[in-house]
Each structure stands twice: as C-alpha cells, then as structure tokens.
Write an enzyme that holds these catalytic residues in place. Structure first.
Site, PDB file in Angstrom:
ATOM      1  N   ARG A  22      40.048  71.192  39.110  1.00  0.00           N
ATOM      2  CA  ARG A  22      40.635  70.563  37.894  1.00  0.00           C
ATOM      3  C   ARG A  22      41.574  69.400  38.195  1.00  0.00           C
ATOM      4  NH1 ARG A  22      40.721  76.003  36.488  1.00  0.00           N
ATOM      5  NH2 ARG A  22      39.011  76.468  35.097  1.00  0.00           N
ATOM      6  N   LYS A  24      40.018  54.439  35.530  1.00  0.00           N
ATOM      7  CA  LYS A  24      38.649  54.712  35.063  1.00  0.00           C
ATOM      8  C   LYS A  24      37.827  55.130  36.272  1.00  0.00           C
ATOM      9  CE  LYS A  24      38.050  51.706  31.058  1.00  0.00           C
ATOM     10  NZ  LYS A  24      37.338  50.526  30.530  1.00  0.00           N
ATOM     11  N   GLU A  52      36.775  38.031  37.863  1.00  0.00           N
ATOM     12  CA  GLU A  52      37.761  38.912  37.215  1.00  0.00           C
ATOM     13  C   GLU A  52      39.154  38.279  37.273  1.00  0.00           C
ATOM     14  OE1 GLU A  52      36.865  41.499  35.493  1.00  0.00           O
ATOM     15  OE2 GLU A  52      34.954  42.177  36.331  1.00  0.00           O
ATOM     16  N   LYS A 111      46.757  43.590  34.698  1.00  0.00           N
ATOM     17  CA  LYS A 111      46.002  44.812  34.395  1.00  0.00           C
ATOM     18  C   LYS A 111      46.967  45.979  34.161  1.00  0.00           C
ATOM     19  CE  LYS A 111      42.142  47.731  35.025  1.00  0.00           C
ATOM     20  NZ  LYS A 111      40.823  47.988  35.543  1.00  0.00           N
ATOM     21  N   GLU A 147      41.971  52.971  26.361  1.00  0.00           N
ATOM     22  CA  GLU A 147      41.167  51.938  25.697  1.00  0.00           C
ATOM     23  C   GLU A 147      40.899  52.237  24.224  1.00  0.00           C
ATOM     24  OE1 GLU A 147      38.116  50.179  28.221  1.00  0.00           O
ATOM     25  OE2 GLU A 147      36.977  49.683  26.447  1.00  0.00           O
ATOM     26  N   ARG A 188      43.445  47.676  25.550  1.00  0.00           N
ATOM     27  CA  ARG A 188      42.707  47.595  26.819  1.00  0.00           C
ATOM     28  C   ARG A 188      41.355  46.895  26.664  1.00  0.00           C
ATOM     29  NH1 ARG A 188      42.504  52.186  31.617  1.00  0.00           N
ATOM     30  NH2 ARG A 188      41.138  51.020  32.987  1.00  0.00           N
ATOM     31  N   ASN A 201      37.710  43.510  28.623  1.00  0.00           N
ATOM     32  CA  ASN A 201      36.254  43.365  28.578  1.00  0.00           C
ATOM     33  C   ASN A 201      35.812  41.951  28.223  1.00  0.00           C
ATOM     34  OD1 ASN A 201      35.728  46.051  29.239  1.00  0.00           O
ATOM     35  ND2 ASN A 201      36.161  46.676  27.143  1.00  0.00           N
ATOM     36  N   HIS A 250      32.436  40.524  29.177  1.00  0.00           N
ATOM     37  CA  HIS A 250      31.593  41.662  29.528  1.00  0.00           C
ATOM     38  C   HIS A 250      30.523  41.972  28.474  1.00  0.00           C
ATOM     39  CE1 HIS A 250      34.690  42.074  32.528  1.00  0.00           C
ATOM     40  NE2 HIS A 250      34.157  43.159  33.043  1.00  0.00           N
ATOM     41  N   HIS A 288      27.544  42.338  30.597  1.00  0.00           N
ATOM     42  CA  HIS A 288      26.878  43.641  30.791  1.00  0.00           C
ATOM     43  C   HIS A 288      25.422  43.571  30.354  1.00  0.00           C
ATOM     44  CE1 HIS A 288      30.624  46.455  30.976  1.00  0.00           C
ATOM     45  NE2 HIS A 288      30.180  46.148  32.154  1.00  0.00           N
ATOM     46  N   HIS A 299      28.050  42.074  39.408  1.00  0.00           N
ATOM     47  CA  HIS A 299      28.885  42.199  38.217  1.00  0.00           C
ATOM     48  C   HIS A 299      29.722  40.942  37.925  1.00  0.00           C
ATOM     49  CE1 HIS A 299      31.240  44.186  35.167  1.00  0.00           C
ATOM     50  NE2 HIS A 299      32.356  43.877  35.814  1.00  0.00           N
TER      51      HIS A 299
HETATM   52  P1  NAD Z   1      30.810  47.674  45.991  1.00  0.00           P
HETATM   53  O1  NAD Z   1      31.727  48.803  46.022  1.00  0.00           O
HETATM   54  O2  NAD Z   1      29.345  47.951  45.921  1.00  0.00           O
HETATM   55  O3  NAD Z   1      31.088  46.751  47.258  1.00  0.00           O
HETATM   56  C1  NAD Z   1      30.316  45.574  47.433  1.00  0.00           C
HETATM   57  C2  NAD Z   1      29.737  45.499  48.834  1.00  0.00           C
HETATM   58  O4  NAD Z   1      30.765  45.158  49.763  1.00  0.00           O
HETATM   59  C3  NAD Z   1      29.131  46.787  49.344  1.00  0.00           C
HETATM   60  O5  NAD Z   1      27.956  46.446  50.028  1.00  0.00           O
HETATM   61  C4  NAD Z   1      30.194  47.332  50.317  1.00  0.00           C
HETATM   62  O6  NAD Z   1      29.646  48.133  51.338  1.00  0.00           O
HETATM   63  C5  NAD Z   1      30.747  46.055  50.882  1.00  0.00           C
HETATM   64  N1  NAD Z   1      32.129  46.085  51.343  1.00  0.00           N
HETATM   65  C6  NAD Z   1      33.207  46.661  50.765  1.00  0.00           C
HETATM   66  N2  NAD Z   1      34.334  46.270  51.375  1.00  0.00           N
HETATM   67  C7  NAD Z   1      33.967  45.457  52.380  1.00  0.00           C
HETATM   68  C8  NAD Z   1      34.677  44.728  53.362  1.00  0.00           C
HETATM   69  N3  NAD Z   1      36.022  44.692  53.366  1.00  0.00           N
HETATM   70  N4  NAD Z   1      33.983  44.003  54.267  1.00  0.00           N
HETATM   71  C9  NAD Z   1      32.626  43.969  54.218  1.00  0.00           C
HETATM   72  N5  NAD Z   1      31.888  44.601  53.292  1.00  0.00           N
HETATM   73  C10 NAD Z   1      32.561  45.339  52.400  1.00  0.00           C
HETATM   74  O7  NAD Z   1      31.109  46.676  44.782  1.00  0.00           O
HETATM   75  P2  NAD Z   1      32.453  46.224  44.033  1.00  0.00           P
HETATM   76  O8  NAD Z   1      32.145  44.890  43.510  1.00  0.00           O
HETATM   77  O9  NAD Z   1      33.655  46.440  44.854  1.00  0.00           O
HETATM   78  O10 NAD Z   1      32.537  47.256  42.833  1.00  0.00           O
HETATM   79  C11 NAD Z   1      31.526  47.338  41.860  1.00  0.00           C
HETATM   80  C12 NAD Z   1      31.604  48.707  41.218  1.00  0.00           C
HETATM   81  O11 NAD Z   1      32.891  48.842  40.636  1.00  0.00           O
HETATM   82  C13 NAD Z   1      30.597  48.909  40.110  1.00  0.00           C
HETATM   83  O12 NAD Z   1      30.031  50.175  40.214  1.00  0.00           O
HETATM   84  C14 NAD Z   1      31.434  48.803  38.832  1.00  0.00           C
HETATM   85  O13 NAD Z   1      30.908  49.590  37.786  1.00  0.00           O
HETATM   86  C15 NAD Z   1      32.749  49.336  39.314  1.00  0.00           C
HETATM   87  N6  NAD Z   1      33.913  48.853  38.534  1.00  0.00           N
HETATM   88  C16 NAD Z   1      34.766  49.788  38.073  1.00  0.00           C
HETATM   89  C17 NAD Z   1      35.890  49.395  37.362  1.00  0.00           C
HETATM   90  C18 NAD Z   1      36.874  50.429  36.909  1.00  0.00           C
HETATM   91  O14 NAD Z   1      37.791  50.096  36.151  1.00  0.00           O
HETATM   92  N7  NAD Z   1      36.763  51.649  37.371  1.00  0.00           N
HETATM   93  C19 NAD Z   1      36.144  48.038  37.120  1.00  0.00           C
HETATM   94  C20 NAD Z   1      35.251  47.098  37.634  1.00  0.00           C
HETATM   95  C21 NAD Z   1      34.128  47.517  38.351  1.00  0.00           C
HETATM   96  N1  GLY Z   2      37.580  47.105  33.995  1.00  0.00           N
HETATM   97  C1  GLY Z   2      37.994  47.292  32.644  1.00  0.00           C
HETATM   98  C2  GLY Z   2      39.026  48.347  32.500  1.00  0.00           C
HETATM   99  O1  GLY Z   2      39.516  48.884  33.469  1.00  0.00           O
HETATM  100  O2  GLY Z   2      39.383  48.664  31.400  1.00  0.00           O
END
Ligand code: NAD
Ligand code: GLY
Length: 381
Positions: free
Chosen positions: A125, A147, A189, A231, A241, A245, A249, A252, A256, A269
């Site tokens: 939990r 999130k 972003e 943020k 949200e 919040r 977006n 987006h 999206h 993205h």
């Molecule tokens: P990712 O986590 O896939 O990383 C991108 C690539 O970079 C991967 O191939 C990874 O192995 C590589 N990598 C990571 N760090 C590295 C480094 N320092 N050196 C070399 N390679 C490295 O992608 P991302 O863009 O970081 O994140 C995208 C994800 O985040 C999506 O799933 C999206 O939905 C999510 N997201 C979540 C939120 C949230 O608020 N929770 C907000 C935005 C995006």
């Molecule tokens: N990435 C959008 C949010 O965190 O609300």
C-alpha cells in the site's frame, strides 16, 4: 546543501519534498537519502542503457551510506511501462523481503520513473519512492508531480496512481550521454513552461538556446531549475489535476493525437508536443485570442531548438477524432490550452469548423493533409 546546489520545494503539506539540482549529485545519492531519514533496503529500478552508465556510481554511494541494495533491470523503452513489468518488480521486492520502510529508487528517464513510481504506490500500500531522472524530459517534467503509471494495450498511461516521490535528485551531467534527439525533445517541455507561465524565462530561452543545445552548464541548470519551479508551483495548487494543473497540457491536445496516430513510433513525445504547441498557438491566433507575434516568436524558438513545427501528413478527420480522446473533453466539447500572450494561457473550447479551417490552411502552407500519419517521419531508433 552546497553553494552550487539548487533546491526547489514542492509544497504539498505532509507530502512535500525537495528537488535538488547539482552536477555530480549522482555520487551523493546515499548521503541524501540518509539526510532524509530514509532507512531500510533500497531497490534501484533502471534499464540496461542507464544501468551501464550510472548504476555503479549510485550503488557505490548507497552502499557507502550503509544501505542494502538490490538492482532491478527492466527493458529499454516504452514497452517496459506495462503491468507485466510492474508485476516483475513486485515479485522481486517480495522475494528480497522488502517492507513498508524500504525504498524504491527510479534511475532513468520517464519510463523507468512512471513504472517504478507505480510499483512503489501499490507495494504494501505504498513505500517511499525517490526519483533520480536522467533524461531532460524526466528532469523537467515526469519526475516532479507524482503522476505514476503504465500503459494499457488500448491506451497510454491508462493505469496509474498519484504517488509523490520523497525526493528528486537531478544530476544535469547525465544529459551528456543522452542522444541528441532525446535532449532536443526535452526542450519542448522547457519552452512550454515559458509559454504557460513566464515571459522572462521564454526570453531567456530565446537568448540562450544555442548554449542549451551545447549543454552549457549554467544555461542547463537554470532551464531545469526554472522548469521545476513552475511545475512545482502548479502542482502545489492542484495536485490531482482538477483545474490549474491542466495548463501543463499545453501543446498536448494536438501532440497526443499525433503521437497516437503515429502509434508512438514516429514522433517522440517532445517532438509531438512542439508541433502541438505551434498548432495550438496558431489556432489561438486564428480565434483572435493572441496576437500574431506570439505565434511567430514561439515558432522561431521551436525551430531554434531543432524541434519539428509542422503537422505530419494526417487526415483532418483522423486528427479531430483522435483529439476527442483528450482528457479535456467535457460534455462533448473539446477544451484546449491556448496562449493569450507569452507567459499566459487560457483553457477554451475548440470548434470543429475552426480547427478544420486552420488545418486546411496548414495544408496550403506545406503541412500535410492527405496521407496517413507516420508516413513522413523516421521511426524511433
Ligand atoms: P525514456 O525514459 O524512454 O528515455 C529515453 C531514452 O533515453 C531511453 O532509450 C533511455 O534508455 C535513454 N536514456 C535515459 N537516460 C539516459 C542517459 N542519461 N544517457 C543515455 N541514454 C539515456 O523517455 P523520457 O522521454 O525520459 O520519458 C518518456 C516517458 O515519460 C513516457 O512514457 C511518458 O508518458 C512519461 N511522462 C510522464 C510524465 C509524468 O508526469 N509522469 C510527464 C511526461 C512524460
Ligand atoms: N506532465 C503533465 C503533468 O504532470 O501534469
């Protein structure tokens, strides 16, 4: 805190936490967890790419601080964001006898952070969770705000929970190994924060974009810190949200839809968000909500960053129908975050006819209108 270290507080009553930003912080992870009073075992969730680059330093630092550690390696890329991998992490935690006070630490990009955060939210939990983001997207966006979640075969991020981290440790040096395409995508972003909240920051980005692309340390640290501050303030006002919040977006609604139409293989993205911001600002201009100068300055900055700004070849009806899946559809109307000026946005309804007219104009100016999404852009490597 050392003199060079930046600290941004996310104020959420008993769920408040710090975001620390400093070059070399990766080597201090163990000491920072101790300062926070975290005890027990620590499981480091990461992927093979990041494990090779950064896990040795993190594990060394945790062991030096007296922690028992366990490393859990999940596959690279979006496919790891699935219930199957949540289950694999939980199996590992049970086998290693993790308990309430144990810690889960996400070392990697947004994929690892979202996945590990969700596992931490449901294991017994909820256990403490620490984010050590290593991509620009995760340093300015996904590691902050709580999130967490995974994808369902029918849609992205459909399964998840709000679970705030106890600490976010950002070491900007990790960006040095990040592929250029991923670094540039993260800048979308960063630009978004200037557009929604802070004209001065937007102007800073205009002046320092070349330095950001060269990873000049002061520019990178300022961009990450200001993005996290914006943020953090939005999340502090509206953690779940329900209203404010939603401004995060911006870009987006169209973004999206483009990602989804390209089946997440054509645009990453940040690239989709960049096109989304340019198109949504264009729509705001069309509606008379913002002056043309706003549209032009934003497009220029997006281009300066090396981000795409034009719609890929998609059919209007496909785009419009996909946009209807947006979370901002209410009582059958599609609401979108639109700029009024640089540093200020509103949430306003979008009519089909307006979007259609704008879309047709883009076709005349060289954007695509006829072919299917995904035909023109390279697949993600
Ligand atoms: P990712 O986590 O896939 O990383 C991108 C690539 O970079 C991967 O191939 C990874 O192995 C590589 N990598 C990571 N760090 C590295 C480094 N320092 N050196 C070399 N390679 C490295 O992608 P991302 O863009 O970081 O994140 C995208 C994800 O985040 C999506 O799933 C999206 O939905 C999510 N997201 C979540 C939120 C949230 O608020 N929770 C907000 C935005 C995006
Ligand atoms: N990435 C959008 C949010 O965190 O609300």
């Amino acid at each position: 805190m050392s003199s060079a270290e930046r600290c941004v507080r996310v104020s959420l009553a008993e769920r408040s936490y710090d975001i620390l930003i400093e070059a070399g912080l990766l080597r201090e992870v163990g000491a920072r967890l101790r300062e926070l009073g975290l005890a027990g075992k620590v499981a480091v969730v990461t992927n093979p790419v990041v494990a090779k680059l950064y896990a040795p330093a993190v594990l060394r630092s945790l062991k030096a601080a007296g922690y028992q550690t366990r490393m859990i390696v999940v596959p690279e890329g979006e496919r790891a964001k699935s219930l199957r991998w949540v289950s694999a992490i939980l199996d590992e935690l049970v086998r290693a006898r993790f308990e309430r006070g144990s810690v889960l630490l996400a070392l990697g990009g947004g994929v690892v952070g979202d996945l590990a955060g969700f596992a931490a939210s449901i294991f017994v939990r909820g256990i403490p969770f620490v984010q050590v983001p290593t991509t620009l997207v995760s340093q300015v966006d996904s590691s902050v705000g709580g999130k967490t979640g995974v994808n369902h075969p029918l849609g992205k991020n459909l399964i998840g929970a709000f679970h705030q981290p106890r600490l976010v440790l950002i070491d900007p040096d990790t960006l040095g190994t990040l592929p250029a395409r991923e670094r540039v995508a993260g800048l979308a972003e960063v630009i978004k924060y200037g557009m929604i909240e802070d004209e001065k920051f937007f102007a800073y980005l205009e002046r320092r974009m070349a330095d950001l692309l060269k990873l000049e340390s002061d520019a990178v640290i300022h961009a990450i810190t200001r993005s996290c501050e914006i943020k953090a303030s939005v999340v502090a006002e509206d953690e779940r949200e329900s209203d404010r919040r939603r401004v995060l977006n911006y870009g987006h609604t169209v973004g999206h839809a483009l990602e989804s139409l390209g089946r997440y293989r054509t645009l990453i993205h940040g690239e989709a968000v960049a096109i989304g911001m340019v198109q949504e600002a264009g729509l705001a201009g069309e509606l008379g909500l913002c002056p043309p100068e706003v549209v032009i300055r934003q497009r220029e900055l997006v281009r300066q960053a090396g981000l795409p700004d034009r719609l890929p070849p998609v059919r209007f009806t496909e785009l419009w129908n996909t946009m209807q899946h947006d979370k901002k559809v209410a009582q059958g109307r599609l609401y979108c975050v639109l700029p009024e000026r640089i540093g200020r946005v509103v949430i306003a309804p979008l009519e089909r006819a307006t979007v259609k007219q704008w879309f047709a104009q883009q076709g005349r100016q060289g954007g695509g209108t006829g072919r299917r999404a995904g035909a023109a852009l390279p697949r993600r490597g």
